[in-house]
Design an enzyme around this catalytic site. Structure first.
Site, mmCIF file in Angstrom:
data_model
loop_
_atom_site.group_PDB
_atom_site.id
_atom_site.type_symbol
_atom_site.label_atom_id
_atom_site.label_comp_id
_atom_site.label_asym_id
_atom_site.label_seq_id
_atom_site.Cartn_x
_atom_site.Cartn_y
_atom_site.Cartn_z
ATOM 1 N N ASP A 26 33.085 32.030 -15.369
ATOM 2 C CA ASP A 26 33.465 30.825 -16.146
ATOM 3 C C ASP A 26 32.877 30.736 -17.559
ATOM 4 O OD1 ASP A 26 34.524 30.372 -13.655
ATOM 5 O OD2 ASP A 26 33.532 28.461 -13.301
ATOM 6 N N LYS A 131 40.397 30.176 -10.596
ATOM 7 C CA LYS A 131 39.986 29.405 -9.409
ATOM 8 C C LYS A 131 40.038 27.919 -9.721
ATOM 9 C CE LYS A 131 35.095 30.013 -10.613
ATOM 10 N NZ LYS A 131 34.592 28.648 -10.749
ATOM 11 N N CYS A 164 28.794 26.628 -10.565
ATOM 12 C CA CYS A 164 29.724 27.694 -10.175
ATOM 13 C C CYS A 164 29.018 29.006 -9.840
ATOM 14 C CB CYS A 164 30.785 27.885 -11.247
ATOM 15 S SG CYS A 164 31.906 26.476 -11.285
HETATM 16 C C1 C5J Z 1 30.976 25.561 -13.604
HETATM 17 C C2 C5J Z 1 31.146 23.167 -13.643
HETATM 18 N N1 C5J Z 1 31.606 26.636 -14.036
HETATM 19 N N2 C5J Z 1 29.864 22.986 -13.957
HETATM 20 N N3 C5J Z 1 31.685 24.394 -13.554
HETATM 21 O O1 C5J Z 1 29.791 25.599 -13.316
HETATM 22 O O2 C5J Z 1 31.873 22.209 -13.454
#
Ligand code: C5J
Length: 230
Positions: A26, A131, A164
């Site tokens: 991400d 995702k 995540c």
């Molecule tokens: C991730 C989030 N990628 N913090 N998403 O950690 O919402």
């Protein structure tokens, strides 16, 4: 290919380079840049920037070594049909998931904010896992892809450490993968969660996996390359 060792906590981790993948989670504009989802949630997104340069170095090394490199992105279909209503309403945000922000619709696939930051852009052919959840194994083909490649060990980078990255490591651990999280290649908006998130991985003899850093990972990968060449 012979087994190699990466210096890590709680103890050195043996791995086989051809059964190891780099998983970058991400690293999207929506989390790292101003005007995205991270900022909508009230975070200082600049706190994630320190992970970018070490991540770039690990990515370059992994590519040079021929490791499988997989990128993930969190986001939703434009009609939001894959987003639980609870996720959409959470936070009572003025501008939330699916709403128009400075980088297009927040956390929606195809929008500017959903893109991986240019510093870590995937090369053609590198798989991208889209995702809708936090964990990278939830409703994706990641597990199948890893098994088809014979992957046993995951070198994990990305954001955010306690959300995540953690969700993914926990899911990977339950599926039998050995995860080593690189402390300087993961980031959190909350420094205390960065510390606690990493400590939770290595506690109790490595209950969820290992923690190392970019220099240790790079030297372990390079040592593998020079030995293989001899
Ligand atoms: C991730 C989030 N990628 N913090 N998403 O950690 O919402």
């Amino acid at each position: 290919m012979a087994e190699r060792v990466i210096m890590a906590e709680p103890y050195p981790l043996a791995f086989q380079p051809n059964a190891t993948a780099l998983l970058i989670i991400d690293m999207q504009r929506d989390f790292l840049q101003s005007g995205g989802f991270g900022e909508m949630l009230g975070n200082d997104v600049s706190l994630l920037r320190s992970a970018v340069a070490p991540c770039q170095k690990v990515l370059e090394t992994a590519r040079a070594m021929g490791l499988l490199v997989i990128h993930t992105r969190e986001g939703h279909r434009p009609d939001l049909s894959d987003a639980p209503p609870t996720k959409l309403s959470r936070g009572r945000l003025a501008v939330g998931i699916g709403d128009k922000g400075p980088m297009g619709r927040v956390l929606v696939r195809g929008e500017q904010g959903h893109e991986i930051i240019p510093e870590l852009s995937p090369f053609p052919g590198e798989p991208i896992i889209d995702k809708s959840g936090k964990g990278s194994f939830y409703e994706t083909d990641l597990d199948l892809m890893l098994r088809n490649h014979g992957i046993k060990t995951l070198i994990v980078c990305g954001v955010t450490t306690e959300v995540c990255v953690h969700s993914t490591v926990r899911q990977a651990n339950d599926r039998g993968y050995e995860c080593v999280v690189l402390s300087d290649c993961v980031g959190s908006y909350l420094p205390e969660f960065q510390r606690a998130g990493l400590a939770m991985i290595t506690a109790q003899g490595g209950i969820l996996g290992w923690v190392s850093d970019s220099s240790a990972a790079i030297s372990a990968l390079r040592s593998a390359s020079s030995v293989e060449e001899n």
